[in-house]
Design a protein around this motif. Structure first.
Motif, PDB file in Angstrom:
ATOM      1  N   ASP A 157      -6.148  11.509  -3.636  1.00  0.00           N
ATOM      2  CA  ASP A 157      -7.595  11.705  -3.585  1.00  0.00           C
ATOM      3  C   ASP A 157      -8.004  12.725  -4.646  1.00  0.00           C
ATOM      4  O   ASP A 157      -8.836  13.593  -4.412  1.00  0.00           O
ATOM      5  N   TYR A 198       5.448  11.465  -5.705  1.00  0.00           N
ATOM      6  CA  TYR A 198       4.315  10.580  -6.009  1.00  0.00           C
ATOM      7  C   TYR A 198       4.323  10.114  -7.466  1.00  0.00           C
ATOM      8  O   TYR A 198       4.188   8.922  -7.744  1.00  0.00           O
ATOM      9  N   ARG A 230       0.506   5.064   1.138  1.00  0.00           N
ATOM     10  CA  ARG A 230      -0.345   5.934   1.935  1.00  0.00           C
ATOM     11  C   ARG A 230       0.285   7.327   2.059  1.00  0.00           C
ATOM     12  O   ARG A 230       1.468   7.516   1.812  1.00  0.00           O
ATOM     13  N   GLN A 243       0.836  -1.194   0.000  1.00  0.00           N
ATOM     14  CA  GLN A 243       0.000   0.000   0.000  1.00  0.00           C
ATOM     15  C   GLN A 243       0.875   1.251   0.000  1.00  0.00           C
ATOM     16  O   GLN A 243       1.926   1.295   0.644  1.00  0.00           O
ATOM     17  N   ASP A 287       0.832  10.395   4.797  1.00  0.00           N
ATOM     18  CA  ASP A 287       0.826  10.686   6.224  1.00  0.00           C
ATOM     19  C   ASP A 287       1.626  11.956   6.486  1.00  0.00           C
ATOM     20  O   ASP A 287       2.843  11.997   6.259  1.00  0.00           O
ATOM     21  N   GLN A 309      -1.663  -0.819  -3.934  1.00  0.00           N
ATOM     22  CA  GLN A 309      -2.877  -0.099  -3.599  1.00  0.00           C
ATOM     23  C   GLN A 309      -2.533   1.371  -3.341  1.00  0.00           C
ATOM     24  O   GLN A 309      -1.700   1.681  -2.484  1.00  0.00           O
ATOM     25  N   ASP A 310      -3.182   2.263  -4.100  1.00  0.00           N
ATOM     26  CA  ASP A 310      -2.935   3.697  -3.935  1.00  0.00           C
ATOM     27  C   ASP A 310      -3.953   4.272  -2.957  1.00  0.00           C
ATOM     28  O   ASP A 310      -5.098   4.551  -3.306  1.00  0.00           O
ATOM     29  N   LYS A 311      -3.528   4.408  -1.717  1.00  0.00           N
ATOM     30  CA  LYS A 311      -4.363   4.990  -0.671  1.00  0.00           C
ATOM     31  C   LYS A 311      -3.980   6.449  -0.394  1.00  0.00           C
ATOM     32  O   LYS A 311      -4.482   7.064   0.553  1.00  0.00           O
ATOM     33  N   ALA A 312      -3.085   6.986  -1.230  1.00  0.00           N
ATOM     34  CA  ALA A 312      -2.542   8.322  -0.969  1.00  0.00           C
ATOM     35  C   ALA A 312      -3.314   9.412  -1.705  1.00  0.00           C
ATOM     36  O   ALA A 312      -3.725  10.413  -1.108  1.00  0.00           O
TER      37      ALA A 312
END
Length: 465
Positions: free
Chosen positions: A62, A42, A7, A5, A9, A57-60
């Motif tokens: 939006d 990124y 993320r 993943q 933060d 998984q790109d959870k960063a």
């Protein structure tokens, strides 16, 4: 095996396990027991993973894809089409250098039209904040557009923010916007505001400026923060077509014999102190050393000598006589007068009965004065540096620069105040400099004409204040 993943933060990208193809972009953080990378990495990380067909998984990010109806029916000028095409060829990352009046905001609107993603637009002043808002609402009437700064704190897919507000909220904004547009992008590399670009995940970045040069040389950092210069055009290339035709006139005045003797004495006093302490004013570090040393009696005397010499060069009586003659020669022209110090601004305002704007002028009063200048109720306006950026005055055709000739950026900004095209307009920029002072040298140096003349002028009078 679990899918790694990615993320976000606190403005940094986080992975527990880093595939080897992007390992060089991450650093181990023992505190969180994870690998971290700057937000601005990124795009490189995602492209690296996809090129190697690594599942993740790109959870960063939006980002939002937008449906933008473009309401502008204006045909772009050739240089605007070329700038947009060059930016696209560069992967939609890079800086466009176009003179004031050359339609930088329209280029940005075209970029947003062709890159319909949630966008953060950063500007240096509240005046520009409101101008950009009005322009974007007119161009994209169905879009949800908001502002951050000046009392506004919107959360919208297209957000216009001052640099200061965007820097304060950089971590919150980092993952929301796929397109980052920075107007007057030379402001971005400063210690406080560069966090906007460093934390942002935006894979697409556009910087806009009339001229990139900074006194500290940090414009080089824009290659990493935004991208390289992809298109550049000079004012002379657009004069008479996109911009008004213009003349750039240099007028030299002399100090009176009494003023010249006082000036020479002051410069000798200052330079003797600088030599004894190994300080050179040609650099930011040198100026900082001078400020630090002014805490001593000798240093304070040298600093006072520096400032008095500067005041003599900037405010000589000869310049006011030239100003009077220029105004008489342009009886019907809307005229802007620029000086470097507020004392001279207010002196000109009193003696010539001209409205003035300085950093001390309230926002409401500034708007009222500019509205009256645009309408023609005021023919003249005198200011310090607050009108260098973010003022749209198409009616002005004459600018008189009585002081502040040191940097190319400042010169182009002030020239740009009078270059907006109007029917039959012939713009004139007068640069009034004091002969026999370092004000003359820095003007010639900016124009590439300077040759060393005398030992007295070895140090730069126009060190930053």
């Amino acid at each position: 095996m679990s899918i790694p993943q990615l993320r976000l933060d606190q403005g940094t990208l986080v992975m527990k396990e880093v595939p080897s193809c992007v390992a060089d972009l991450f650093q181990w953080d023992a505190r969180s027991q994870s690998y971290r990378a700057r937000g601005m990495s990124y795009r490189a990380i995602v492209e690296g993973l996809r090129n190697e067909k690594v599942a993740f998984q790109d959870k960063a990010a939006d980002f939002l894809k937008l449906e933008l109806g473009f309401a502008r029916e204006i045909e772009p000028y050739p240089h605007q089409r070329q700038a947009l095409a060059a930016w696209k060829r560069a992967g939609r990352c890079g800086v466009v250098e176009v003179p004031t009046g050359g339609g930088k905001t329209f280029i940005a609107q075209l970029a947003l039209r062709d890159t319909p993603r949630s966008a953060l637009i950063c500007v240096p002043t509240i005046d520009l904040l409101t101008q950009w808002y009005s322009g974007l609402v007119a161009a994209f009437p169905d879009a949800n557009i908001g502002m951050l700064g000046g009392g506004s704190k919107d959360e919208t897919p297209i957000l216009i923010s001052t640099y200061d507000s965007a820097a304060i909220h950089a971590e919150t904004l980092a993952g929301r916007y796929g397109l980052l547009i920075c107007d007057e992008v030379h402001h971005l590399p400063s210690d406080f505001t560069r966090v906007i670009a460093e934390t942002s995940l935006a894979p697409y970045r556009l910087g806009l400026s009339a001229t990139l040069k900074r006194s500290d040389g940090r414009e080089r950092d824009l290659d990493q923060l935004i991208g390289p210069v992809v298109f550049s055009v000079a004012p002379g290339d657009l004069a008479g077509n996109t911009l008004a035709a213009y003349k750039d006139v240099v007028i030299k005045v002399r100090l009176s014999p009494k003023e010249q003797q006082r000036y020479d004495d002051l410069i000798h006093q200052r330079n003797d102190f600088l030599r004894l302490n190994g300080i050179r004013l040609g650099t930011i570090d040198g100026w900082k050393q001078f400020i630090m040393s002014s805490g001593t009696p000798q240093g304070r005397a040298a600093m006072l000598a520096h400032r008095e010499a500067k005041s003599l060069a900037y405010g000589t009586e000869g310049k006011l006589r030239v100003l009077e003659e220029i105004l008489a020669n342009h009886p019907d022209a809307r005229t802007l007068i620029f000086v470097n110090d507020n004392a001279t601004v207010y002196r000109i305002s009193r003696e010539f009965l001209i409205p003035a704007i300085t950093y001390q002028t309230s926002a409401k009063e500034r708007v009222a004065i500019l509205d009256r200048f645009r309408s023609g109720e005021y023919q003249y306006l005198v200011s310090g540096q607050v009108l260098n950026e973010g003022v749209d005055v198409p009616e002005a055709s004459v600018a008189v620069v009585l002081s502040g000739t040191a940097t190319e950026r400042e010169h182009i900004q002030r020239l740009g105040r009078i270059l907006r095209r109007a029917e039959g307009k012939q713009a004139v920029l007068y640069e009034v400099i004091t002969e026999g002072t370092t004000e003359e040298r820095v003007s010639q140096q900016r124009r590439g004409q300077w040759q060393p003349r005398r030992e007295l002028e070895l140090e730069d009078l126009n060190a930053p204040d």
